[in-house]
Scaffold this motif. Structure first.
Motif, PDB file in Angstrom:
ATOM      1  N   LYS A 192       0.832  -1.201   0.000  1.00 21.82           N
ATOM      2  CA  LYS A 192       0.000   0.000   0.000  1.00 21.82           C
ATOM      3  C   LYS A 192       0.869   1.253   0.000  1.00 21.82           C
ATOM      4  O   LYS A 192       0.548   2.236  -0.663  1.00 21.82           O
ATOM      5  CB  LYS A 192      -0.936   0.004   1.205  1.00 21.82           C
ATOM      6  N   LEU A 193       1.968   1.218   0.730  1.00 21.73           N
ATOM      7  CA  LEU A 193       2.872   2.360   0.765  1.00 21.73           C
ATOM      8  C   LEU A 193       3.486   2.627  -0.613  1.00 21.73           C
ATOM      9  O   LEU A 193       3.580   3.775  -1.045  1.00 21.73           O
ATOM     10  CB  LEU A 193       3.976   2.139   1.804  1.00 21.73           C
ATOM     11  N   GLU A 194       3.886   1.585  -1.315  1.00 20.58           N
ATOM     12  CA  GLU A 194       4.478   1.760  -2.648  1.00 20.58           C
ATOM     13  C   GLU A 194       3.478   2.389  -3.624  1.00 20.58           C
ATOM     14  O   GLU A 194       3.868   3.164  -4.492  1.00 20.58           O
ATOM     15  CB  GLU A 194       4.976   0.422  -3.187  1.00 20.58           C
ATOM     16  N   TRP A 195       2.189   2.090  -3.481  1.00 20.36           N
ATOM     17  CA  TRP A 195       1.181   2.696  -4.350  1.00 20.36           C
ATOM     18  C   TRP A 195       1.025   4.188  -4.082  1.00 20.36           C
ATOM     19  O   TRP A 195       0.465   4.916  -4.893  1.00 20.36           O
ATOM     20  CB  TRP A 195      -0.157   1.982  -4.222  1.00 20.36           C
ATOM     21  N   CYS A 196       1.541   4.649  -2.938  1.00 18.36           N
ATOM     22  CA  CYS A 196       1.469   6.077  -2.603  1.00 18.36           C
ATOM     23  C   CYS A 196       2.685   6.854  -3.096  1.00 18.36           C
ATOM     24  O   CYS A 196       2.746   8.071  -2.935  1.00 18.36           O
ATOM     25  CB  CYS A 196       1.325   6.255  -1.093  1.00 18.36           C
ATOM     26  N   TRP A 197       3.660   6.167  -3.675  1.00 24.32           N
ATOM     27  CA  TRP A 197       4.831   6.860  -4.208  1.00 24.32           C
ATOM     28  C   TRP A 197       4.388   7.825  -5.303  1.00 24.32           C
ATOM     29  O   TRP A 197       3.368   7.603  -5.970  1.00 24.32           O
ATOM     30  CB  TRP A 197       5.824   5.866  -4.791  1.00 24.32           C
ATOM     31  N   PRO A 198       5.148   8.892  -5.525  1.00 23.76           N
ATOM     32  CA  PRO A 198       4.780   9.838  -6.585  1.00 23.76           C
ATOM     33  C   PRO A 198       4.869   9.192  -7.969  1.00 23.76           C
ATOM     34  O   PRO A 198       5.642   8.260  -8.191  1.00 23.76           O
ATOM     35  CB  PRO A 198       5.802  10.968  -6.444  1.00 23.76           C
ATOM     36  N   THR A 199       4.068   9.691  -8.868  1.00 19.40           N
ATOM     37  CA  THR A 199       4.059   9.208 -10.251  1.00 19.40           C
ATOM     38  C   THR A 199       5.250   9.785 -11.002  1.00 19.40           C
ATOM     39  O   THR A 199       5.548  10.975 -10.886  1.00 19.40           O
ATOM     40  CB  THR A 199       2.758   9.632 -10.950  1.00 19.40           C
ATOM     41  N   CYS A 200       5.920   8.965 -11.777  1.00 22.91           N
ATOM     42  CA  CYS A 200       7.009   9.422 -12.641  1.00 22.91           C
ATOM     43  C   CYS A 200       6.423  10.387 -13.672  1.00 22.91           C
ATOM     44  O   CYS A 200       5.516  10.017 -14.427  1.00 22.91           O
ATOM     45  CB  CYS A 200       7.655   8.223 -13.328  1.00 22.91           C
ATOM     46  N   SER A 201       6.913  11.607 -13.717  1.00 22.84           N
ATOM     47  CA  SER A 201       6.342  12.605 -14.622  1.00 22.84           C
ATOM     48  C   SER A 201       6.582  12.254 -16.095  1.00 22.84           C
ATOM     49  O   SER A 201       5.734  12.529 -16.943  1.00 22.84           O
ATOM     50  CB  SER A 201       6.874  14.001 -14.304  1.00 22.84           C
ATOM     51  N   ASP A 202       7.706  11.628 -16.413  1.00 21.50           N
ATOM     52  CA  ASP A 202       7.966  11.237 -17.800  1.00 21.50           C
ATOM     53  C   ASP A 202       7.025  10.111 -18.240  1.00 21.50           C
ATOM     54  O   ASP A 202       6.516  10.126 -19.361  1.00 21.50           O
ATOM     55  CB  ASP A 202       9.423  10.806 -17.985  1.00 21.50           C
ATOM     56  N   ASP A 206       4.073   9.564 -16.940  1.00 21.06           N
ATOM     57  CA  ASP A 206       2.754  10.172 -16.989  1.00 21.06           C
ATOM     58  C   ASP A 206       2.549  10.905 -18.316  1.00 21.06           C
ATOM     59  O   ASP A 206       1.515  10.749 -18.966  1.00 21.06           O
ATOM     60  CB  ASP A 206       2.562  11.137 -15.819  1.00 21.06           C
ATOM     61  N   ALA A 207       3.553  11.665 -18.746  1.00 23.47           N
ATOM     62  CA  ALA A 207       3.447  12.402 -20.009  1.00 23.47           C
ATOM     63  C   ALA A 207       3.333  11.447 -21.198  1.00 23.47           C
ATOM     64  O   ALA A 207       2.508  11.659 -22.093  1.00 23.47           O
ATOM     65  CB  ALA A 207       4.657  13.319 -20.175  1.00 23.47           C
ATOM     66  N   ALA A 208       4.127  10.377 -21.197  1.00 21.14           N
ATOM     67  CA  ALA A 208       4.080   9.401 -22.296  1.00 21.14           C
ATOM     68  C   ALA A 208       2.750   8.663 -22.312  1.00 21.14           C
ATOM     69  O   ALA A 208       2.162   8.423 -23.368  1.00 21.14           O
ATOM     70  CB  ALA A 208       5.243   8.414 -22.171  1.00 21.14           C
ATOM     71  N   TRP A 209       2.248   8.290 -21.128  1.00 19.45           N
ATOM     72  CA  TRP A 209       0.958   7.608 -21.008  1.00 19.45           C
ATOM     73  C   TRP A 209      -0.161   8.497 -21.524  1.00 19.45           C
ATOM     74  O   TRP A 209      -1.010   8.060 -22.295  1.00 19.45           O
ATOM     75  CB  TRP A 209       0.726   7.219 -19.556  1.00 19.45           C
ATOM     76  N   ARG A 210      -0.173   9.754 -21.100  1.00 21.85           N
ATOM     77  CA  ARG A 210      -1.217  10.683 -21.540  1.00 21.85           C
ATOM     78  C   ARG A 210      -1.180  10.884 -23.053  1.00 21.85           C
ATOM     79  O   ARG A 210      -2.221  10.914 -23.704  1.00 21.85           O
ATOM     80  CB  ARG A 210      -1.080  12.019 -20.815  1.00 21.85           C
ATOM     81  N   LEU A 269      -5.064  15.077 -22.199  1.00 25.80           N
ATOM     82  CA  LEU A 269      -4.333  16.328 -22.070  1.00 25.80           C
ATOM     83  C   LEU A 269      -3.245  16.216 -21.013  1.00 25.80           C
ATOM     84  O   LEU A 269      -3.409  15.513 -20.013  1.00 25.80           O
ATOM     85  CB  LEU A 269      -5.282  17.461 -21.693  1.00 25.80           C
ATOM     86  N   PRO A 270      -2.127  16.928 -21.210  1.00 23.08           N
ATOM     87  CA  PRO A 270      -1.054  16.906 -20.210  1.00 23.08           C
ATOM     88  C   PRO A 270      -1.521  17.470 -18.877  1.00 23.08           C
ATOM     89  O   PRO A 270      -2.507  18.205 -18.816  1.00 23.08           O
ATOM     90  CB  PRO A 270       0.028  17.807 -20.814  1.00 23.08           C
ATOM     91  N   PHE A 271      -0.800  17.142 -17.826  1.00 24.83           N
ATOM     92  CA  PHE A 271      -1.102  17.650 -16.493  1.00 24.83           C
ATOM     93  C   PHE A 271       0.156  18.265 -15.920  1.00 24.83           C
ATOM     94  O   PHE A 271       1.223  17.678 -16.065  1.00 24.83           O
ATOM     95  CB  PHE A 271      -1.577  16.508 -15.589  1.00 24.83           C
ATOM     96  N   PRO A 272       0.137  19.419 -15.302  1.00 19.04           N
ATOM     97  CA  PRO A 272      -1.057  20.231 -15.099  1.00 19.04           C
ATOM     98  C   PRO A 272      -1.481  20.883 -16.408  1.00 19.04           C
ATOM     99  O   PRO A 272      -0.654  21.165 -17.265  1.00 19.04           O
ATOM    100  CB  PRO A 272      -0.624  21.264 -14.060  1.00 19.04           C
ATOM    101  N   ARG A 273      -2.773  21.091 -16.522  1.00 18.71           N
ATOM    102  CA  ARG A 273      -3.307  21.674 -17.750  1.00 18.71           C
ATOM    103  C   ARG A 273      -2.972  23.151 -17.824  1.00 18.71           C
ATOM    104  O   ARG A 273      -2.883  23.825 -16.815  1.00 18.71           O
ATOM    105  CB  ARG A 273      -4.809  21.463 -17.797  1.00 18.71           C
ATOM    106  N   GLN A 274      -2.814  23.619 -19.045  1.00 18.09           N
ATOM    107  CA  GLN A 274      -2.570  25.037 -19.263  1.00 18.09           C
ATOM    108  C   GLN A 274      -3.837  25.817 -18.951  1.00 18.09           C
ATOM    109  O   GLN A 274      -4.938  25.300 -19.106  1.00 18.09           O
ATOM    110  CB  GLN A 274      -2.168  25.282 -20.727  1.00 18.09           C
ATOM    111  N   GLU A 275      -3.707  27.049 -18.523  1.00 16.59           N
ATOM    112  CA  GLU A 275      -4.847  27.914 -18.229  1.00 16.59           C
ATOM    113  C   GLU A 275      -5.776  27.946 -19.432  1.00 16.59           C
ATOM    114  O   GLU A 275      -5.359  28.230 -20.539  1.00 16.59           O
ATOM    115  CB  GLU A 275      -4.366  29.327 -17.925  1.00 16.59           C
ATOM    116  N   GLY A 276      -7.022  27.569 -19.227  1.00 14.60           N
ATOM    117  CA  GLY A 276      -8.016  27.621 -20.296  1.00 14.60           C
ATOM    118  C   GLY A 276      -8.035  26.410 -21.203  1.00 14.60           C
ATOM    119  O   GLY A 276      -8.893  26.303 -22.057  1.00 14.60           O
ATOM    120  N   ALA A 277      -7.110  25.458 -21.031  1.00 10.60           N
ATOM    121  CA  ALA A 277      -7.053  24.301 -21.928  1.00 10.60           C
ATOM    122  C   ALA A 277      -8.294  23.437 -21.815  1.00 10.60           C
ATOM    123  O   ALA A 277      -8.746  22.863 -22.785  1.00 10.60           O
ATOM    124  CB  ALA A 277      -5.809  23.452 -21.642  1.00 10.60           C
TER     125      ALA A 277
END
Length: 91
Positions: A45-55, A57-61, A67-75
């Motif tokens: 359960k602790l390992e599932w709380c680790w932060p998401t790899c941003s790279d 996350d971007a490739a998955w999205r 849309l990428p996260f964080p979203r651009q203002e107004g996107a």
């Protein structure tokens, strides 16, 4: 075959995206290029709380058409039927 092409797997302090069809003890690379061996034990359960790899996350999205996260203002404005204050004044 999995419903989605990727799944998340805790590894080395982050949650990384990997091919959904991988099985235990199979060698693979995450979406960000980190080489790993899929563990036989379920993540804690602790390992599932680790932060998401941003790279990953971007490739998955990008692969899922999300849309990428964080979203651009107004996107995403208007996507839930809510208009920005600027759009409301232009009506």
């Amino acid at each position: 075959m999995a419903l989605r092409p990727f799944r998340w797997l805790p590894h080395d302090g982050r949650r990384h995206a990997v091919n959904a069809d991988l099985v235990a003890l199979e060698q693979a690379a995450t979406l960000c290029g980190v080489e790993l061996v899929v563990p036989a034990a379920r993540p804690t359960k602790l390992e599932w709380c680790w932060p998401t790899c941003s790279d990953c996350d971007a490739a998955w999205r990008a692969a899922e058409g999300i849309l990428p996260f964080p979203r651009q203002e107004g996107a995403a404005s208007g996507s839930r039927g809510v208009r920005s204050k600027t759009a409301q004044h232009q009506v």
